[in-house]
Structures are given as C-alpha cells and as structure tokens.
Design an enzyme around this catalytic site. Structure first.
Site, PDB file in Angstrom:
ATOM      1  N   ASP A 177      -1.575  14.128 -24.066  1.00 27.48           N
ATOM      2  CA  ASP A 177      -2.192  13.192 -23.136  1.00 27.48           C
ATOM      3  C   ASP A 177      -1.626  11.817 -23.446  1.00 27.48           C
ATOM      4  OD1 ASP A 177      -3.709  11.537 -21.586  1.00 27.48           O
ATOM      5  OD2 ASP A 177      -5.666  12.257 -22.297  1.00 27.48           O
ATOM      6  N   ALA A 189       5.019   9.648 -15.883  1.00 32.50           N
ATOM      7  CA  ALA A 189       4.748   8.225 -15.696  1.00 32.50           C
ATOM      8  C   ALA A 189       3.538   8.054 -14.795  1.00 32.50           C
ATOM      9  CB  ALA A 189       5.952   7.517 -15.063  1.00 32.50           C
ATOM     10  N   ALA A 220       2.624   6.781 -11.548  1.00 33.15           N
ATOM     11  CA  ALA A 220       3.465   6.539 -10.377  1.00 33.15           C
ATOM     12  C   ALA A 220       3.105   5.230  -9.692  1.00 33.15           C
ATOM     13  CB  ALA A 220       3.329   7.698  -9.395  1.00 33.15           C
ATOM     14  N   SER A 255      13.314   3.389 -13.076  1.00 36.75           N
ATOM     15  CA  SER A 255      13.222   3.191 -11.636  1.00 36.75           C
ATOM     16  C   SER A 255      14.077   2.006 -11.225  1.00 36.75           C
ATOM     17  CB  SER A 255      11.765   2.931 -11.229  1.00 36.75           C
ATOM     18  OG  SER A 255      11.682   2.467  -9.889  1.00 36.75           O
ATOM     19  N   TYR A 282       4.377  -2.017 -11.524  1.00 38.32           N
ATOM     20  CA  TYR A 282       5.079  -0.782 -11.869  1.00 38.32           C
ATOM     21  C   TYR A 282       6.478  -1.099 -12.395  1.00 38.32           C
ATOM     22  CZ  TYR A 282       7.533   3.659 -11.097  1.00 38.32           C
ATOM     23  OH  TYR A 282       8.311   4.793 -11.256  1.00 38.32           O
TER      24      TYR A 282
END
Length: 317
Positions: free
Chosen positions: A51, A73, A75, A117, A143
């Site tokens: 976790d 991740a 999101a 990303s 993010y």
C-alpha cells in the site's frame, strides 16, 4: 523460468491500465515477475502486498528483482475535490516513489524505470517547439509537480546509490479500455454530430498503449537505457479535428466537422466553465522522440487507426 536476458522484473500498478498490459506482455515473453500492490497481478507472478499510501518496507521482497518498473500513481484528476490535492499527489507520487526507490537500491535492483508524465514539463507547447527529453521541468498543476519532484529525487538516488534510473514521460495514453476524456471523445465520434472544430490547427502527441509497453520493455533490457530520460509518442501528432475524424472513421462513419474561429470556441467554453477542457481541445502539446529513437534504436509500431478500431471493438464486446 528464464528469459533471454535472465532478468526478473518487479512491477507496481499491475492492475492498472498501463501496468496490466505491461504484465501480460512481460509474462508472454517469459520474464519472471514480482508484482507489488493491493490486488493480485493479472498474470502468474510472485505477489507482494503493498500500500503506497502507508509506511512500507519491501526491501527483502525485492532481493530477487533485477529491474523495477514503477507504474502505480495517483492519477491526474480534472475536477479535483480535495482541500489540499498537492499534499495527496506528493504523498502518493513523490514520497512513496522515492521510498520505494531507496528500498530497491538497498535490495540490489540494478535499474529503476519510472513512468512519469509529460505534465512534469508543462501543459502546452508553442508551434514548432515540442517538449524534449532535456526540456526544463516546469509543471503547472499539482499532478505535474508531484511527477517532477519524483524525477529529481530519483536522479539524486541514482547518483548516490549507483542504481540506474530510467524516466519515461508519456503524453496521453490510449488503447482498449481507455477511460476519461478519450473515451468521451470516442462516444462523441460515434454520435457523429456536426461539430465546429474544423478550423483548429493545433497539434497533440499521443501514445498507443502497445507502443508505450514496447518502449518500457525495451528499457528493461537495453544496455544504454540506464540513467536516461525518454519522451514517447506514436511519432504522428494530430490536431483535434484530425483525431475526431479518425475516431469517426473508426466507427465506420464519415466525419461531420464545420469551421469556426478558435477564439470564439475558447470564449464560449469560458462562459460555461469549461476552460480547462477547451485548453486541451484547442491547444498544442507535442513531444520530440528523436532522442528516444536514436539512443534505443526504437520506433513505435502500433498505428492510431488500428488502435482506435481496437478501442471501439473492446467497448462493443
């Protein structure tokens, strides 16, 4: 079980959109897998309960892993409702990533592949100025900030421990099972309404799920992939009307797009509180994968037209 490379691969996020596809492909190629997460891996593997939101120590569990791929991740969320979303992103995408990398290095993992990303670099690009592998980190949302900070922390861990770190920055990923805005656009294309988008000349990079998975697997074994940052895409950028037209044709229909000044579309979107959505429809976000192709000798194989048909087939079945 062994592979040509003899590498055992650890994966997080193996129940997710990218991770599940990666796990299936690695399994089909005979890679021994160690999957870490809250749910079992979709393929035969060793499983470690993990976790990322809690304190964890999986150092011993990683002792047999040669290469680790971190796909899990928190999101990106368009309509965030948390009072402090940055804290949530930093906890899941930065702190947990760096804790995991520290433990991977201590366990003797030789290479840590991080699925970052394009948002670590920003939200848009100017015409003719795509993001490159060496573009400065300049995230504009929470993010993106969490991904950028994880990248910097991982590079520091690599320099200190000697574990190789490979960073991959995908733009929007699409393929069978895709959700969110891309799935909504597929539904819109199926309705084939006459939309005022024909005048848009923006360009956006996308990456098919199969192409992203192929690049990740290339980075697992390629001797020159360590301590590198790679941009990835289909190497075929499209405008919003080109994408919507391709989706419409994938449904077996003829596109019905009408011209309208982009400024008027942006103004209308602002009036109805959809400015963020409009920015994605009207703006450009391109990546340059020249460095990726040159260093790895890699090129994307999946074609958008074929993948869109697979997306539609998956929904209809």
């Amino acid at each position: 079980m062994s592979t040509v490379s003899g590498k055992t691969v650890g994966i997080t996020g193996a129940s997710g959109f990218v991770g599940a596809s990666l796990a299936h492909e690695l399994s089909s190629q005979g890679f021994p897998l160690v999957c870490l997460g809250r749910s079992q891996c979709p393929v035969d593997s060793s499983f470690v309960s993990l976790d990322l939101g809690a304190d964890f120590d999986v150092t011993e569990d990683l002792s047999s892993v040669d290469v680790f791929v971190h796909c899990a991740a928190r999101a990106h969320v368009m309509d965030e409702t948390l009072a402090s979303p940055l804290d949530a992103y930093l906890k899941a995408n930065t702190s947990a990533t760096l804790r995991l990398a520290e433990q991977a290095a201590a366990a003797g993992v030789s290479r840590f592949i991080y699925l970052s990303s394009v948002k670590a670099l920003g939200e848009s690009t100017a015409p003719g100025e795509p993001f490159r592998y060496d573009s400065p980190l300049a995230p504009l949302d929470d993010y993106g900030v969490s991904k950028a900070r994880a990248e910097k922390g991982l590079q520091a861990i690599a320099a200190r421990t000697g574990m190789e770190v490979t960073i991959i920055r995908p733009p929007l990923v699409y393929g069978p099972g895709v959700k969110a805005n891309f799935a909504s656009m597929l539904g819109l294309a199926n309705r084939n309404l006459p939309l005022p988008l024909a005048s848009l000349s923006n360009k956006r990079s996308l990456v098919a799920l199969d192409n992203l998975v192929d690049l990740i697997i290339t980075c697992i074994s390629h001797p020159d992939a360590g301590n590198q940052t790679f941009m990835v895409s289909d190497d075929h950028d499209v405008s919003t009307p080109e994408l919507l037209a391709a989706m419409t044709r994938a449904h077996g229909k003829s596109p019905r797009l009408a011209p309208c000044p982009p400024g008027l579309l942006s103004f209308g979107a602002s009036l109805v509180g959809k400015r963020a959505v409009a920015d994605r429809l009207l703006g450009s976000l391109q990546v340059d994968i020249t460095h990726t192709k040159e260093v790895l000798g890699w090129a994307p194989k999946a074609r958008m037209e074929d993948v869109l048909k697979q997306c539609i087939k998956g929904v209809s079945e």
